[in-house]
Design an enzyme around this catalytic site. Structure first.
Site, PDB file in Angstrom:
ATOM      1  N   GLU A 204       0.700  -1.211   0.330  1.00  0.00           N
ATOM      2  CA  GLU A 204       0.670  -0.437  -0.020  1.00  0.00           C
ATOM      3  C   GLU A 204       0.656   1.413  -0.456  1.00  0.00           C
ATOM      4  O   GLU A 204       0.527   2.410   0.722  1.00  0.00           O
ATOM      5  CB  GLU A 204      -1.028  -0.278   1.578  1.00  0.00           C
ATOM      6  CG  GLU A 204      -1.423  -1.635   1.713  1.00  0.00           C
ATOM      7  CD  GLU A 204      -2.902  -2.213   0.253  1.00  0.00           C
ATOM      8  OE1 GLU A 204      -2.696  -0.853  -0.342  1.00  0.00           O
ATOM      9  OE2 GLU A 204      -3.459  -3.410   0.334  1.00  0.00           O
TER      10      GLU A 204
ATOM     11  N   ASP B  33      -1.475  -0.461  -9.546  1.00  0.00           N
ATOM     12  CA  ASP B  33      -1.420  -2.278  -9.454  1.00  0.00           C
ATOM     13  C   ASP B  33      -2.130  -3.195 -11.463  1.00  0.00           C
ATOM     14  O   ASP B  33      -2.926  -2.783 -11.732  1.00  0.00           O
ATOM     15  CB  ASP B  33      -3.160  -2.956  -9.108  1.00  0.00           C
ATOM     16  CG  ASP B  33      -3.266  -2.409  -7.812  1.00  0.00           C
ATOM     17  OD1 ASP B  33      -2.326  -2.965  -7.107  1.00  0.00           O
ATOM     18  OD2 ASP B  33      -3.916  -1.277  -7.101  1.00  0.00           O
TER      19      ASP B  33
END
Lengths: 296, 527
Positions: free
Chosen positions: B188, B351
């Site tokens: 993250e 991502d």
């Protein structure tokens, strides 16, 4: 949602469990018998704290100070303080809590500082006694640093331009998460789709789901949330219940409780019982919060 | 001489989801779908770049849970079966639609894609880590690691347990890739003060951070996000460029929402006659997406108003978008070069699962993009972080700000009313893990060693940031809660057995069989 909804992974629970080998997942312990308090940073403005008071400690407090004590969180600004000893903080503020709760979100008055929390009691004589002290947290920075580097100096105007090029205006405005984009599309589709046959639900197998409530928009934004403060007074020797839990009154019989106020209908029963338990009075607040979001 | 550099970083991650105790498990689909739609297609385009001499550079984080799933025999075999079924369905579909254009072309496209996928899968004997190893050795692809189980480091209780996340990651990487990782993707992008020291101790040279991690750094960053910095502990940090993030992600100007691209939400799992599609659904027979979709985004219309997908149009659009992306980088990099005394680096982080899974044409976009960058312009070049650091070893030293790439930029996604309850339990297990190691190390028998190793596995799995994330997002919450409780319960049960000297060998063996991540794990990561 129709019964064929594939919203979640509940297929697992519908499947027959092979109970003879699968250890049952039990609920987690309510407490571990420790006396401790932990402070965690959430963002530059908020901290989260959770605590636990062991039975023995509770008993000791009772023995030493009696039942008539108030519990508070004392939040210390310990920025640049070495070897904090409870007395050398830059400043502090208190939050009244009751021991029925075991966690709290603390809104900090200043950014870019370090904080530490004591869970403590105020004795009947008004003296503060620390029960347990938390770790110290250096908060995440907010805003650009005032310091410039002599070796890597940059002029103010140049720096401002650089911040703009680096996208400073987009900071914190969403993570550009895959699923967020998809969720927005899904909601839009739901709103405009006439035939519900295709539509059971979106996320059949998504990797990462977006936030439930998106309160951040593209270029312009508005963030808002609500908290509720319930306050009042009764006779100092009365017993006060909120949600059927005992709350300790201030010595003058006043009380003030701050709580989270999410969307929905919330009923808050407040009951006072006289010291001899012969009389009682109750007030029930029904509070509805409804969020509507409009953008033009 | 290029005027600057572009660094593409793809974060490949899925939580460790593997359920040998069930024959058929819904959440394992995350892995199977990503294999077919993202991981294998990306391998395919990268291998073709090599074949065609396209000078490309991609930095890929392959997280340890993902690598462990890719190498797991059970999941490998289950994926083989899944893919075979999908091919069977695609074949049926081309037959069913054989004279129904434009659906036929799309059906044919799926059949070819799935078969190609199988070909690559079989070429690597069902273990695609081999493909990544080959790519790593070409020097065009840099594979980096990530926190052991994608644990959220800033919210852990001590550096000792943070260290364990990094140590197991480095060890796992060495086993899988034969050398230590040079860089890391912090799960993250969550950074807090002191993490850089742990990275330094473990030989990590660089990591990535959200834009304000550097913009709010101290002192002021000389080049904004367009040059790496060193932390006080001497680890290099690259920050995310927001412009490229916005260009791909933004709901209104982002590429994936183009009318010609494939519509994700109109799937044959819902559209086709039940008896026909049933064999391709899960055993419970509930209609879900199966991965074949014949419609395009079309515009702001309802699902019933979607128009048929046209593979040719979609390809053309992917090429146009690649051209547009390149043009914007040329412009951006030329501008930056003019105001800087050195070549800037623009870091785009995504991502990986965006490409292919959500944005079906994403891999095609990357394919066109790198070919265009290589052959159609000379303003900038793709680069790896280590290459840039070799070119510019001298960089500003600053203390990055604690931050994450999650919504609002800090830790709230992983710490809010929906998930804050997990931390008191995680922290307790973290404390007990360290205590157990201190008590039993080093005079320890084989059985106790197995217990400590399994305690570590259960703790690591409980720490995966994915669970807290899912609780926040509100879908699949039940699964995330179950996983958190399961690993904590396993941990506490095993810990008490150890403590009370009544280890249940059956229970231990069961856990070793079920939660088998990191077969080589040694509890000494907690020393």
């Amino acid at each position: 949602m129709d019964k064929n909804s594939p919203t979640s992974g509940t297929i697992t629970s519908k499947m027959e469990q092979r109970k003879e080998v699968v250890p049952q997942i039990t609920d987690l312990p309510v407490s571990y018998g420790d006396t401790k308090i932990v402070l965690l940073p959430r963002d530059p403005w908020w901290c989260f704290t959770y605590w636990e008071i062991g039975e023995q400690t509770k008993q000791e407090i009772k023995n030493l100070y009696g039942e008539n004590v108030r519990t508070i969180l004392r939040v210390y600004d310990v920025t640049n303080v070495e070897n904090f000893d409870g007395k050398n903080a830059n400043k502090y503020f208190d939050i009244a809590i009751n021991l029925q709760t075991n966690n709290w979100y603390i809104n900090l008055p200043e950014t870019n500082r370090s904080w530490c929390v004591d869970l403590g009691i105020i004795t009947a004589e008004g003296k503060f006694v620390t029960v347990v002290r938390s770790n110290t947290v250096i908060m995440p920075r907010f805003g650009v640093s005032p310091l410039t580097d002599s070796q890597w100096a940059v002029l103010q105007r140049e720096f401002e331009r650089l911040l703009e090029l680096s996208g400073i205006q987009m900071i914190g405005k969403g993570s550009f998460d895959i699923a967020k984009l998809m969720k927005e599309r899904w909601e839009e589709l739901l709103a405009i789709s006439q035939v519900s046959g295709f539509v059971s639900s979106g996320f059949v197998s998504s990797f990462r789901q977006p936030e439930k409530q998106q309160i951040v928009a593209k270029e312009f934004y508005l963030k808002a949330d609500t908290e509720l403060i319930v306050y009042g007074e009764t006779l100092p020797n009365a017993k006060l219940y909120i949600f059927n839990e005992v709350y300790n009154l201030l010595p003058d019989g006043k009380f003030s409780v701050r709580m989270n106020l999410p969307d929905g209908v919330k009923e808050i029963p407040i009951k006072a019982v006289s010291a001899d338990e012969s009389m009682q009075q109750q007030i029930v607040f029904t509070i509805t919060r409804k969020s509507e979001k409009n953008s033009v | 001489m290029p005027q600057g550099y572009w660094c593409l970083v793809l974060h490949n991650h899925l939580p460790y989801v593997r359920h040998p105790e069930y024959e058929d498990f819904l959440e394992e689909d995350w892995f199977y779908e990503a294999m077919t739609e993202t991981y294998i297609p990306l391998i395919y385009i990268m291998e073709n770049f090599l074949k065609d001499n396209v000078d490309f550079r991609i930095t890929m984080s392959l997280t340890p849970p993902l690598c462990n799933m890719m190498e797991d025999k059970l999941l490998q075999d289950r994926y083989y079966t899944k893919l075979s079924k999908l091919i069977e369905l695609a074949e049926k579909e081309t037959w069913r639609l054989h004279n129904q254009e434009p659906f036929f072309s799309t059906a044919k496209m799926y059949e070819q894609k799935f078969k190609l996928c199988m070909q690559i899968y079989e070429k690597y004997h069902r273990n695609i880590l081999t493909a990544y190893r080959n790519l790593l050795n070409t020097g065009k692809v840099e594979i980096i690691t990530c926190n052991g189980t994608h644990g959220f480091l800033p919210l852990m209780s001590s550096d000792r347990v943070r260290k364990a996340q990094i140590r197991i990651a480095v060890k796992d990487y060495e086993i899988k890739f034969g050398k230590p990782p040079r860089g890391i993707w912090l799960a993250e992008c969550a950074y807090s003060y002191g993490i850089d020291k742990i990275l330094k101790e473990n030989g990590i040279q660089y990591f990535f951070i959200e834009a304000h991690g550097i913009l709010y750094g101290e002192p002021r960053p000389r080049y904004g996000v367009f040059a790496p910095i060193y932390t006080p502990n001497g680890v290099a940090v690259f920050a995310r460029d927001m412009e490229t993030a916005h260009q791909v992600w933004s709901a209104d100007v982002g590429y994936p929402g183009d009318p010609d691209y494939r519509e994700f939400y109109r799937d044959v799992g819902y559209d086709l006659e039940y008896e026909y599609i049933k064999p391709y659904l899960h055993k419970d027979g509930v209609r879900r997406n199966v991965g074949i979709k014949y419609y395009r985004v079309t515009g702001k219309v309802g699902l019933d108003k979607k128009e048929p997908y046209n593979p040719k149009w979609a390809q053309q659009k992917a090429a146009i978008h690649a051209g547009n992306f390149m043009f914007n980088r040329e412009h951006q990099i030329r501008y930056l070069r003019n105001i800087f005394d050195r070549e800037p680096i623009v870091v785009s982080m995504y991502d990986a699962e965006l490409f292919g899974h959500w944005w079906f044409e994403g891999p095609d976009f990357l394919n066109y993009l790198f070919r265009k960058i290589c052959f159609d312009q000379d303003v900038f070049k793709p680069i790896l972080p280590t290459e840039y650091l070799e070119k510019y070893p001298k960089n500003q030293v600053l203390q990055p700000s604690a931050s994450s790439w999650g919504d609002k930029g800090y830790y709230e996604v992983w710490l809010n009313g929906s998930n804050d309850w997990i931390y008191r339990h995680l922290h307790k297990c973290e404390e007990l893990m360290c205590a157990a190691v201190d008590t039993y190390h080093p005079q320890i028998d084989e059985l106790k060693k197995r217990v400590l190793n399994q305690l570590a596995r259960e703790l690591l799995l409980a720490q995966s940031s994915d669970w807290a994330f899912i609780m926040t997002t509100g879908t699949m919450v039940e699964y995330a809660q179950k996983r958190t409780k399961e690993h904590i319960t396993n941990f506490l049960t095993l810990y008490h057995q150890l403590k009370e000297n009544r280890i249940d060998n059956n229970f231990l063996s069961w856990l070793e069989y079920k939660n088998n991540i990191f077969p080589h794990l040694e509890y000494t990561i907690y020393l």
